[in-house]
Design an enzyme around this catalytic site. Structure first.
Site, PDB file in Angstrom:
ATOM      1  N   LYS A   9      22.887  31.843   9.324  1.00 52.35           N
ATOM      2  CA  LYS A   9      21.618  32.581   9.373  1.00 52.35           C
ATOM      3  C   LYS A   9      21.537  33.422  10.651  1.00 52.35           C
ATOM      4  O   LYS A   9      21.117  34.584  10.612  1.00 52.35           O
ATOM      5  CB  LYS A   9      20.433  31.594   9.295  1.00 52.35           C
TER       6      LYS A   9
ATOM      7  N   GLN B  18      14.880  23.891   9.847  1.00 53.25           N
ATOM      8  CA  GLN B  18      16.032  23.574   9.009  1.00 53.25           C
ATOM      9  C   GLN B  18      15.905  22.151   8.460  1.00 53.25           C
ATOM     10  O   GLN B  18      15.688  21.205   9.211  1.00 53.25           O
ATOM     11  CB  GLN B  18      17.324  23.720   9.833  1.00 53.25           C
TER      12      GLN B  18
ATOM     13  N   ASP C 196      10.205  30.652   5.074  1.00 54.80           N
ATOM     14  CA  ASP C 196      10.824  29.869   4.004  1.00 54.80           C
ATOM     15  C   ASP C 196       9.895  29.759   2.796  1.00 54.80           C
ATOM     16  O   ASP C 196      10.321  29.332   1.718  1.00 54.80           O
ATOM     17  CB  ASP C 196      11.159  28.455   4.512  1.00 54.80           C
TER      18      ASP C 196
END
Ligand code: NDP
Length: 296
Positions: free
Chosen positions: A43, A87, A110
């Site tokens: 990422k 994460q 997200d």
């Protein structure tokens, strides 16, 4: 297709730069899960390539809830931060849901905050979870008609299955969601024009699950370390065999690729299919966050 989406994002980043805006993503990694480290690294690299500023905050696995809470609060309050990504998975003693709920919805790239989930289900999405967003981009790019199509999603997670179903429904597909207690999975899947497998078990979707001519999206990422299983799934695949010998495992999807490719009209590979699109969609969400926070 992923590089096409990244190209569009890079273009938006250049436009924002002309206004003196430079999007910034903060990634929070707790503990040292090897797979999470790989994802976070990918990422960060992707951000750099399109000109998004990114930083990864690495916290020890034994960190307390209060410390993580403080960090999220600090990032929420920092006006220079556009996107925050926590994460997953978190270490067992930390409740993922509670921390995802604390991320400011306007920075939730997200798309896991209940406010963003609600907006998605109401058909007015703000941030769409990256994997399903990437899949819809892929289907559009491939010219797959969703309106009126029969779509079957196998898996009902908050991250993939449920938002995938919501997006397909918003695009006027007729959607069925399957899970571990679905009866006659093969027969239900065989109804699909578009079949999305997000299960987390190697080769669960066999050729018997696929109607000839269906489009099959394989989301699963599974480690296979048994050479016999690998040979059954990918007979004579030297590259995968040597990877298994070298690393101790190789990655396969939820779909029996070798058998299903004979039946499906189109099928995404693992790795190299949905994964790169997921990352590209994250970049897109980050730029959107930078725009939306400034009313652009
Ligand atoms: P979860 O474990 O959260 O969900 C799995 C779902 O599959 C559950 O709904 C479960 O049902 C269902 N399921 C399990 N076994 C069966 C079965 N035998 N038949 C039918 N349904 C079954 O996983 P995620 O959604 O987070 O991820 C799914 C896969 O996708 C994983 O391999 C993950 O690594 C991968 N992934 C890949 C990404 C990418 O970018 N390529 C991104 C995110 C995930 P139930 O609810 O009843 O338990």
């Amino acid at each position: 297709m992923a590089s096409r989406l990244r190209g569009r994002v890079a273009e938006k980043v250049r436009e924002l730069a002309q206004r003196g805006i430079s999007p910034r993503l903060e990634v929070v990694l707790v503990g040292d899960d090897p797979a999470s480290k790989v994802y976070v690294g990918a990422k960060a690299k992707a951000c750099q390539e399109v000109g998004i500023r990114s930083a990864t905050r690495v916290l020890p696995g034994e960190i307390g809830a209060e410390e993580l809470d403080t960090l999220i609060h600090t990032l929420n309050a920092d006006p220079d931060v556009d996107g925050i990504l926590l994460q997953l998975p978190l270490p067992r003693h930390l409740d993922s849901r509670a921390f995802l709920d604390r991320i400011a919805p306007e920075k939730d790239v997200d798309g896991f905050h209940p406010a963003n989930v609600g907006l998605l289900h109401q058909g007015r999405p703000r941030f769409v979870p990256c994997t399903p967003a990437g899949i819809v981009f892929l289907l559009d790019e491939a010219g797959v008609v969703l309106e009126g199509a029969r779509a079957v999603v196998v898996g009902r997670s908050e991250i993939v299955g449920k938002p995938m179903a919501a997006l397909l429904l918003a695009r006027h597909a007729t959607v069925t969601v399957c899970h571990s207690r679905t009866r006659e999975l093969d027969a239900v899947c065989r109804e699909a024009d578009v079949l999305v497998a997000a299960i987390g078990r190697p080769a669960t979707i066999t050729a018997a699950c696929v109607r000839p001519g269906a489009v099959v999206i394989d989301v699963g990422v599974n480690r296979v370390s048994d050479p016999e299983l690998l040979e059954r799934l990918y007979p004579g695949d030297e590259a995968r065999r040597s990877q298994l010998a070298k690393r101790g495992y190789t990655l396969v999807g939820d779909v029996d690729f070798t058998a299903v490719r004979e039946v499906a009209a189109a099928l995404t590979p693992v790795p190299g299919g949905v994964g790169p699109l997921t990352i590209a969609a994250l970049l897109d969400n980050t730029v959107r966050a930078a725009q939306q926070r400034r009313g652009l």
